[in-house]
Each structure stands twice: as C-alpha cells, then as structure tokens.
Write a protein that holds these residues in place. Structure first.
Motif, PDB file in Angstrom:
ATOM      1  N   LEU A 101       0.547   3.015   8.414  1.00 15.55           N
ATOM      2  CA  LEU A 101      -0.130   3.611   7.259  1.00 15.55           C
ATOM      3  C   LEU A 101      -0.854   4.895   7.644  1.00 15.55           C
ATOM      4  CD1 LEU A 101      -1.625   0.529   5.365  1.00 15.55           C
ATOM      5  CD2 LEU A 101       0.532   1.724   4.964  1.00 15.55           C
TER       6      LEU A 101
ATOM      7  N   GLY B 217       1.998   2.147  -3.351  1.00 12.33           N
ATOM      8  CA  GLY B 217       0.996   2.599  -4.304  1.00 12.33           C
ATOM      9  C   GLY B 217       0.020   1.555  -4.789  1.00 12.33           C
TER      10      GLY B 217
ATOM     11  N   LYS C 136       1.413   7.798   7.712  1.00 18.91           N
ATOM     12  CA  LYS C 136       1.807   8.249   6.371  1.00 18.91           C
ATOM     13  C   LYS C 136       0.625   8.833   5.595  1.00 18.91           C
ATOM     14  CE  LYS C 136       5.725   5.068   5.767  1.00 18.91           C
ATOM     15  NZ  LYS C 136       5.827   4.550   7.128  1.00 18.91           N
TER      16      LYS C 136
ATOM     17  N   ASP D  80      -7.836   6.380  -1.040  1.00 22.61           N
ATOM     18  CA  ASP D  80      -8.433   6.421  -2.381  1.00 22.61           C
ATOM     19  C   ASP D  80      -9.450   5.301  -2.598  1.00 22.61           C
ATOM     20  OD1 ASP D  80      -6.787   8.608  -3.136  1.00 22.61           O
ATOM     21  OD2 ASP D  80      -5.126   7.228  -3.517  1.00 22.61           O
TER      22      ASP D  80
ATOM     23  N   LEU E  42      -2.211   7.332   4.645  1.00 25.84           N
ATOM     24  CA  LEU E  42      -2.657   6.442   3.576  1.00 25.84           C
ATOM     25  C   LEU E  42      -3.980   5.734   3.872  1.00 25.84           C
ATOM     26  CD1 LEU E  42       0.796   4.891   2.616  1.00 25.84           C
ATOM     27  CD2 LEU E  42      -0.508   6.629   1.371  1.00 25.84           C
TER      28      LEU E  42
ATOM     29  N   THR F 157      -8.717   2.737   2.652  1.00 31.44           N
ATOM     30  CA  THR F 157      -7.569   3.543   2.251  1.00 31.44           C
ATOM     31  C   THR F 157      -8.053   4.914   1.772  1.00 31.44           C
ATOM     32  OG1 THR F 157      -7.627   2.728  -0.022  1.00 31.44           O
ATOM     33  CG2 THR F 157      -6.287   1.490   1.567  1.00 31.44           C
TER      34      THR F 157
ATOM     35  N   ILE G   8       0.842  -1.200   0.000  1.00 33.14           N
ATOM     36  CA  ILE G   8       0.000   0.000   0.000  1.00 33.14           C
ATOM     37  C   ILE G   8       0.877   1.250   0.000  1.00 33.14           C
ATOM     38  CG2 ILE G   8      -1.678   1.336   1.347  1.00 33.14           C
ATOM     39  CD1 ILE G   8      -2.859  -1.364   2.269  1.00 33.14           C
ATOM     40  N   GLU G   9       1.945   1.229   0.781  1.00 36.16           N
ATOM     41  CA  GLU G   9       2.886   2.354   0.796  1.00 36.16           C
ATOM     42  C   GLU G   9       3.481   2.585  -0.589  1.00 36.16           C
ATOM     43  OE1 GLU G   9       5.916   2.027   3.761  1.00 36.16           O
ATOM     44  OE2 GLU G   9       4.497   1.487   5.342  1.00 36.16           O
TER      45      GLU G   9
END
Length: 251
Positions: free
Chosen positions: A84, A67, A87, A219, A89, A217, A64-65
C-alpha cells in the motif's frame, strides 16, 4: 447590544459539543479480541466511534487498493503494508510497528508438548487427515506457515494435505471444531480459543519475524491518528500483553 450579542456568540462557540467522528479500522483477523477491548476504552474516553472490519491482511489491502474508505490499516505482516505504501495509499509518516507474535502448532485433542524441528513427523501425525492453515499464497499466517515448513524440510510431505482458510481465525476454527486434527496459527489464537490446544512454537528463525505494522490511510479522518497513537499507550499495550502479543520496536 452589539457587544452583548458578540459575547453570546463567543460563549456559544465554546459550549458547542465536539462532533463525534467515526473511525473505520481494517484489521488483521488475529487482532480480534484485544483490539475490541482497546476500542471500547478509547470510545469511552473520547466519545468517538470505531468500526472494525476483520479479515486476512491480503484481502483488506486489496479492498483499500480498490477504494474502500478505511482510515487505519493494521496488518499482520509488513509486506501488505509495503504494498500500500508503494501505491501511495497510506501516510508513511504515521506507520508504526506495534506488536509481534509467534507461530504455533495447535491440535483439537490435548496432549504433551511437541518439539517442532526438522525431525517432527508431521505427516505421520496427520495420519491421512488435513492440516489447517491460512491461505499460503496470500494471508500472512499462511505465508509464515509455508516458510517455516519449507525451512524445516516438511513442506513437501504435507503440502497436499492442507485445509486452507481465508484467514487465521478461520483456520483456528477448523481445529477448534475437530474438523482437522492440527493447525498452524499464531500463539495468540491458541490463547483466545480454549478448544484448540497449544502443542508447540515454531523456531523464530524458521520464518520471517511476525510483525504487525499500523498506519493511517491517505484519506483518514482526523481522529484516526489519535486512535493509532492510543494503540501505542501503556493502557492499550497492557491489553495486548494479556492476550499474548509482544510489543514491537515501533521503528
């Protein structure tokens, strides 16, 4: 005529089918089984599709970090979710603790229950063979195992006899196939694999609480929130109850 066409457009807009969405879930390997069953329930109810990628929580968090387009992250410990969140995310408002678990000792051969405490002769039980665990420096099940063995004063006697696997289900497979005599996994893993025999549970105070948080997440697809909410329903929780998980305080 103009009014007639307008009415047709309104009717058509209501009749148009809702487009099915695809929700991508990154889930800790230990959730395989009940999560698949719950996913089928939700897909049948909504018509949306869920795709699940199982792995160790550490590997999933790193993807996930990097992308990876996950919509939901279901971790086997809070640490990787915290990472996460730090960050930026995940949607922190969507985060919930969903399940808890217990750390267990399993064996390839059946036998009587074993009292797991500081007096357990784990080194003698191994008799020169290896102990299966998930990666002790990254994967939650491995982190919990190392913490428990350290707290019980057993770590130094067995740390050079470990067979470390990428995730807890891979460690379980080493026991189930007889590649190693013993392994440390979750109680629910022993429940899922009849070839691995539950021999005892580690004391709860020998390691940090085993908690599974879930979050969308940043997005995430719109339906990701609906699926995350479905995991908290009685229908979904009952499936996990049957698999040996316990319900967590969501806060």
């Amino acid at each position: 005529m103009t009014r007639f066409l307008a009415c047709l457009l309104i009717v058509a807009s209501f009749a148009a089918p809702v487009r099915a969405e695809r929700v991508l879930v990154f889930a800790a390997a230990s959730l395989a089984g009940p999560l698949d069953e719950v996913t089928e329930l939700w897909e049948a109810e909504t018509g949306h599709e869920v795709v699940i990628s199982y792995a160790g929580s550490s590997a999933l968090a790193r993807q996930i970090e990097a992308g990876a387009p996950a919509d939901i992250f279901l971790s086997a410990n809070p640490g990787w979710m915290d990472d996460l969140a730090g960050k930026g995310l995940i949607e922190t408002s969507s985060r919930r603790n969903i399940w808890t678990n217990r750390l267990a000792l399993v064996s390839f051969r059946p036998g009587a229950g074993i009292g797991i405490d500081a007096d357990m002769d784990l080194e003698g039980m191994l008799d020169g063979r290896r102990l299966a665990v998930a990666l002790t420096d990254a994967v939650p099940a491995g982190l919990y195992a190392k913490a428990a063995l350290t707290q019980l004063g057993l770590w130094l006697s067995v740390k050079d006899q470990l067979a470390e696997a990428d995730n807890v289900r891979a460690a379980l497979a080493l026991v189930a196939t007889g590649a190693v005599p013993y392994g440390i996994v979750y109680r629910t893993d022993a429940h899922a694999e009849p070839r691995a025999h539950l021999r005892g549970l580690f004391p709860k105070d020998s390691h940090p609480p085993i908690v599974y948080p879930g979050a969308a997440t940043l997005d995430a697809q719109s339906e990701a929130h609906a699926f995350l909410g479905f995991l908290m329903t009685e229908a979904a929780q009952a499936v996990f109850d049957e698999a040996g998980f316990q319900r967590a305080d969501p806060e």
